[in-house]
Design a protein around this motif. Sequence first.
Motif, PDB file in Angstrom:
ATOM      1  N   THR A 290      55.500 -20.601 -21.987  1.00 26.81           N
ATOM      2  CA  THR A 290      55.948 -21.732 -21.171  1.00 26.81           C
ATOM      3  C   THR A 290      54.798 -22.712 -20.980  1.00 26.81           C
ATOM      4  OG1 THR A 290      55.224 -20.638 -19.154  1.00 26.81           O
ATOM      5  CG2 THR A 290      57.505 -20.237 -19.824  1.00 26.81           C
ATOM      6  N   ARG A 292      53.529 -23.545 -18.201  1.00 29.17           N
ATOM      7  CA  ARG A 292      52.609 -22.936 -17.234  1.00 29.17           C
ATOM      8  C   ARG A 292      51.644 -21.975 -17.942  1.00 29.17           C
ATOM      9  NH1 ARG A 292      53.588 -22.753 -11.886  1.00 29.17           N
ATOM     10  NH2 ARG A 292      55.829 -22.957 -12.163  1.00 29.17           N
ATOM     11  N   SER A 293      52.171 -21.132 -18.823  1.00 29.06           N
ATOM     12  CA  SER A 293      51.298 -20.128 -19.450  1.00 29.06           C
ATOM     13  C   SER A 293      50.311 -20.777 -20.417  1.00 29.06           C
ATOM     14  CB  SER A 293      52.117 -19.027 -20.130  1.00 29.06           C
ATOM     15  OG  SER A 293      52.786 -19.580 -21.243  1.00 29.06           O
ATOM     16  N   ASP A 305      49.070 -24.042 -11.091  1.00 30.80           N
ATOM     17  CA  ASP A 305      50.298 -24.057 -10.285  1.00 30.80           C
ATOM     18  C   ASP A 305      50.351 -25.310  -9.407  1.00 30.80           C
ATOM     19  OD1 ASP A 305      50.857 -21.716 -11.513  1.00 30.80           O
ATOM     20  OD2 ASP A 305      50.368 -20.421  -9.808  1.00 30.80           O
ATOM     21  N   ASP A 315      58.356 -24.236 -16.231  1.00 28.00           N
ATOM     22  CA  ASP A 315      58.657 -22.928 -16.806  1.00 28.00           C
ATOM     23  C   ASP A 315      59.556 -23.013 -18.044  1.00 28.00           C
ATOM     24  OD1 ASP A 315      57.057 -21.334 -15.019  1.00 28.00           O
ATOM     25  OD2 ASP A 315      58.379 -22.131 -13.464  1.00 28.00           O
ATOM     26  N   LYS A 316      59.548 -24.212 -18.640  1.00 34.02           N
ATOM     27  CA  LYS A 316      60.247 -24.371 -19.926  1.00 34.02           C
ATOM     28  C   LYS A 316      59.308 -23.988 -21.054  1.00 34.02           C
ATOM     29  CE  LYS A 316      63.738 -27.901 -19.465  1.00 34.02           C
ATOM     30  NZ  LYS A 316      64.095 -29.259 -19.797  1.00 34.02           N
ATOM     31  N   ARG A 317      59.846 -23.714 -22.238  1.00 35.51           N
ATOM     32  CA  ARG A 317      58.970 -23.403 -23.380  1.00 35.51           C
ATOM     33  C   ARG A 317      58.165 -24.650 -23.759  1.00 35.51           C
ATOM     34  NH1 ARG A 317      59.168 -19.394 -26.692  1.00 35.51           N
ATOM     35  NH2 ARG A 317      58.935 -20.709 -28.535  1.00 35.51           N
TER      36      ARG A 317
END
Length: 411
Positions: A290, A292-293, A305, A315-317
């Motif tokens: 995502t 975020r990651s 965050d 939190d989407k790809r």
Amino acid sequence: MKSADIIVVGAGAAGLTAAIYAASSGSRVLVLERTDKAGKKILMSGGTRCNVLPVVMSLSDYHTDSSPNLLRRIFKSWSVAACKDWFQHDLGLPLACEADTNKWFPVSNQARDVRDVLVNKLISTGAQILYNKHVTALKKDEQTQNWFISTEDGLKYSTHAVIWASGGLSVPTIGTDGSGHRVLKETGISITPTYPALTPLTGPHPGTDNLAGISLNVKLTAAANASSREGFLFTHKGFSGPAVLDASHHVTRYVQQENTTASQKPELSVNWSGDSEQVWITRFATGKGTVRSVIRDYLPNRLTDALLSDEPIADKRAAECSRTDRTRLIQKLTRFTLPWTGHEGYRKAEVTGGGVPLESIDTATMAHKQDPSLFLCGEIIDVFGRIGGFNFYWAWVSGRLAGLSAGRLSR
Ligand SMILES: Cc1cc2nc3c(=O)[nH]c(=O)nc-3n(C[C@H](O)[C@H](O)[C@H](O)COP(=O)(O)OP(=O)(O)OC[C@H]3O[C@@H](n4cnc5c(N)ncnc54)[C@H](O)[C@@H]3O)c2cc1C
């Protein structure tokens, strides 16, 4: 009335150096220090490790409203290498280089050792320091050409030459509250308006949480000058760390002038990871997880965050982001406008900008052009450097030149 050939006002980095060099001419030197200790700022410097010198310097490491050429002439009088040799060989203080930051520290990592070698050298030359001597007036008797110095305790001193090394206004609680500036002004010396420099900024953190304690290396751009990657720290009140401190004078000067000039609010733009837009485009395009990651791989989790707190696509790809979403995100990551609201002033400032202009000083001697027997050195002059040992280097260089010149005059 006590007299000396040369009186030095202020036993800080510049005053101690000036006194050592003045005494080396055989002159009787007396240092008047307002507080009960010499070199209080040396003791607190560099997180009590004292960053004595930079490894290399250039004029662009310094700020002054005076001509940079005048500054260049003064620095030419003593190179960083020669100054380092003085500490190591003449004063007997081994120094160690911190390679990743290009800074010299004492091998002991004790700022006290720096202060002590200077005081010991001074005493060994026969010079005297008197403590708790707050200088409140300076007058010249035009007939005898003698200077008369008054202290708060009602005593008077006379001398042929004065070296003024009373420092700036930063950290006023330890003796540097600008009393030296007031005395000089009363003597008819012009001083340009002062402002706090290398001071933390205040303002809200991104997101909804207080991020105090998070530190990272960023690139910060102020007034079109991008820094190299430097430390950035979230504090309880706002922002600090070398990247912020080095840019803080843009803010302090703006705040000071806000009501008097139409100058534009300075924008401080932060690139959180120091990577280019293109690098982030590739990371998003090829990222497996995502948004975020992907960002968390390069920035602290809490900061990621916070930056994503109002992002619908957090939190989407990553690879599926639209170009508009990606552009918006990348702007936050590479050109985040720091939401500063103010600064922590002289209370937290490491140095003072403004002061006695270089134009009024003879750069060959550090004597004031108004009177060849009044020498100036250190932070009282309109010069300050960025974080990295540059301010002490200025104090050592200007102190040495003032001391040597006063010594020559009084011989
Ligand atoms: C927290 C902190 C950390 C720092 N760390 C570093 C660092 O690691 N490296 C670096 O290069 N720079 C550092 N600096 C900056 C550095 O300390 C200053 O640039 C330097 O001390 C200036 O030297 P100076 O002698 O001109 O002034 P000062 O060191 O301030 O000395 C002035 C002296 O004059 C005395 N005085 C003032 N008025 C009077 C008066 N009226 N009568 C008699 N005496 C008077 C004062 O009490 C003081 O002792 C730091 C500063 C701070 C505040």
